[in-house]
Write a protein that holds these residues in place. Structure first.
Motif, mmCIF file in Angstrom:
data_model
loop_
_atom_site.group_PDB
_atom_site.id
_atom_site.type_symbol
_atom_site.label_atom_id
_atom_site.label_comp_id
_atom_site.label_asym_id
_atom_site.label_seq_id
_atom_site.Cartn_x
_atom_site.Cartn_y
_atom_site.Cartn_z
ATOM 1 N N ASN A 99 0.821 -1.204 0.000
ATOM 2 C CA ASN A 99 0.000 0.000 0.000
ATOM 3 C C ASN A 99 0.857 1.256 0.000
ATOM 4 O OD1 ASN A 99 -2.971 -0.027 0.055
ATOM 5 N ND2 ASN A 99 -2.713 -1.514 1.685
ATOM 6 N N LEU A 126 -14.337 -10.006 4.686
ATOM 7 C CA LEU A 126 -14.020 -8.606 4.398
ATOM 8 C C LEU A 126 -15.209 -7.902 3.748
ATOM 9 C CD1 LEU A 126 -10.386 -9.058 3.009
ATOM 10 C CD2 LEU A 126 -11.047 -8.192 5.263
ATOM 11 N N LYS A 129 -17.817 -7.241 6.409
ATOM 12 C CA LYS A 129 -17.395 -6.135 7.284
ATOM 13 C C LYS A 129 -17.404 -4.793 6.571
ATOM 14 C CE LYS A 129 -14.401 -8.999 10.231
ATOM 15 N NZ LYS A 129 -12.993 -9.270 10.643
ATOM 16 N N LYS A 131 -15.390 -3.866 4.141
ATOM 17 C CA LYS A 131 -14.073 -3.419 3.687
ATOM 18 C C LYS A 131 -13.896 -3.587 2.183
ATOM 19 C CE LYS A 131 -11.762 -4.131 8.114
ATOM 20 N NZ LYS A 131 -10.599 -4.747 8.816
ATOM 21 N N TYR A 132 -14.662 -4.509 1.606
ATOM 22 C CA TYR A 132 -14.685 -4.697 0.152
ATOM 23 C C TYR A 132 -16.132 -4.742 -0.300
ATOM 24 C CZ TYR A 132 -9.705 -5.781 -0.260
ATOM 25 O OH TYR A 132 -8.339 -5.700 -0.265
ATOM 26 N N ASN A 133 -16.377 -4.294 -1.511
ATOM 27 C CA ASN A 133 -17.699 -4.405 -2.121
ATOM 28 C C ASN A 133 -17.715 -5.594 -3.070
ATOM 29 O OD1 ASN A 133 -18.772 -2.018 -0.926
ATOM 30 N ND2 ASN A 133 -17.650 -0.795 -2.424
ATOM 31 N N ARG A 315 -12.050 -2.735 -3.450
ATOM 32 C CA ARG A 315 -12.110 -1.570 -2.564
ATOM 33 C C ARG A 315 -11.292 -0.448 -3.185
ATOM 34 N NH1 ARG A 315 -7.282 -0.600 0.113
ATOM 35 N NH2 ARG A 315 -5.818 -2.357 0.203
ATOM 36 N N ALA A 318 -7.368 3.108 0.137
ATOM 37 C CA ALA A 318 -7.797 3.925 1.261
ATOM 38 C C ALA A 318 -7.098 5.273 1.328
ATOM 39 C CB ALA A 318 -7.590 3.156 2.567
#
Length: 322
Positions: A99, A126, A129, A131-133, A315, A318
């Protein structure tokens, strides 16, 4: 795990044995691990990058990242950690490092994408939660046979079907199909295509990334988008035998039999294994009765293997939202 003990580095061709030593290939996906056979092909492709987590001189973790969608998406294609260091955060350390300093930091990259086994992947957690679609979901159907009987069946069926409506297409025509609004609404209603476990946006520029030396693309009824059937196969040798990823898109019809004839013609003469496992990957809920009937003619039987389907998630990177 003291993260200061770990360094991450780019993998080269000379690191093949070190990568293979991280985790026994025969224990991955019930002997269906693709990496031993695909490693050198993938590392030569400019959109693939391999990285290792290293402690002293030992490779303890590995990941394969694939760039798609005109550079806007990076797909995590493989992650593995040695048994000795399992559960100690190695995968997380590698992802954090990427990242900040490797593929995901690039200014053109917007999305991090993952395709995971519906049963065995942590991707579902994930997604749950937030954190990912989830972008798409696909079903698996497994069939198996042996090379000798398949060759006999193929010879008989092939001789009886000399005039085929299905045809091979090259990467350029595949790109045109991906770019066609008329075809896209029927073949890729979610604007996404998954080939050999890698998710791509259904755009023309991705075609040359999908087609490798292991890929065969077949189409029928191309002039009638509502009836078009597109099939894409990728073949590899694994511990269990020869594995075929067989993706089908569009209207499943009797033409699937002709598709199989053309796909089998490409790999049967090259197969080194006696056992052959065919994994059909289709859109969730598609009726595969016609495929069941067609593969049965070639001597395949339904079988159980690794998982029931594939889930794809993505995702936004971030730090680019901050």
């Amino acid at each position: 795990m003291n993260s200061s003990l770990i360094r991450c580095q780019r993998v080269t061709k000379e690191d093949y044995e070190k990568v293979m030593a991280i985790y026994p290939s025969s224990e991955i996906a019930y002997g269906g691990d693709y990496l031993p056979d695909y490693f050198h092909m993938l590392i030569d492709m400019p959109n693939n990058e391999m990285y290792a987590a290293v402690i002293e001189d030992k490779f303890v973790g590995f990941t394969l990242m694939t760039t798609v969608d005109d550079g806007e998406s990076v797909v995590t294609r493989a992650v593995r950690v040695s048994k000795e260091y399992a559960g100690q955060g190695i995968a997380g350390i590698m992802l954090k490092w990427m990242n900040k300093g490797e593929p995901l930091y690039r200014p053109e990259v917007i999305w991090h994408r993952i395709a995971g086994n519906r049963i065995h992947s942590p991707l579902l957690q994930l997604i749950n939660k937030g954190k990912y679609n989830k972008t798409s979901e696909h079903d698996y159907r497994y069939y198996d046979t042996h090379k000798g009987p398949l060759q006999i069946k193929y010879s008989v069926i092939g001789q009886a079907n000399q005039s085929l409506k299905a045809e091979y297409i090259d990467v350029n025509l595949l790109g045109q199909v991906l770019a066609s609004p008329d075809h896209k609404q029927f073949l890729f209603p979610e604007d996404e295509i998954v080939v050999d476990q890698v998710p791509y946006s259904a755009i023309q520029s991705n075609a040359h990334l999908m087609v490798t030396e292991r890929t065969t693309v077949v189409v029928s009824d191309l002039n009638c988008p509502q009836r078009t059937l597109l099939s894409i196969s990728n073949v590899r040798e694994a511990s269990i035998g020869m594995m075929i990823n067989f993706n089908v898109y569009g209207s499943l019809s009797e033409n699937i039999r002709e598709h199989l004839i053309l796909h089998f013609a490409k790999f049967l003469c090259k197969s080194k294994s006696d056992y052959i496992l065919l994994r059909c990957i289709s859109g969730k809920g598609i009726n595969l009765t016609l495929l069941d009937m067609a593969v049965k003619e070639f001597g395949f039987k339904k079988t159980e293997f690794y998982g029931t389907g594939l889930v794809v998630g993505r995702r936004k990177i971030a730090y680019k939202l901050e």
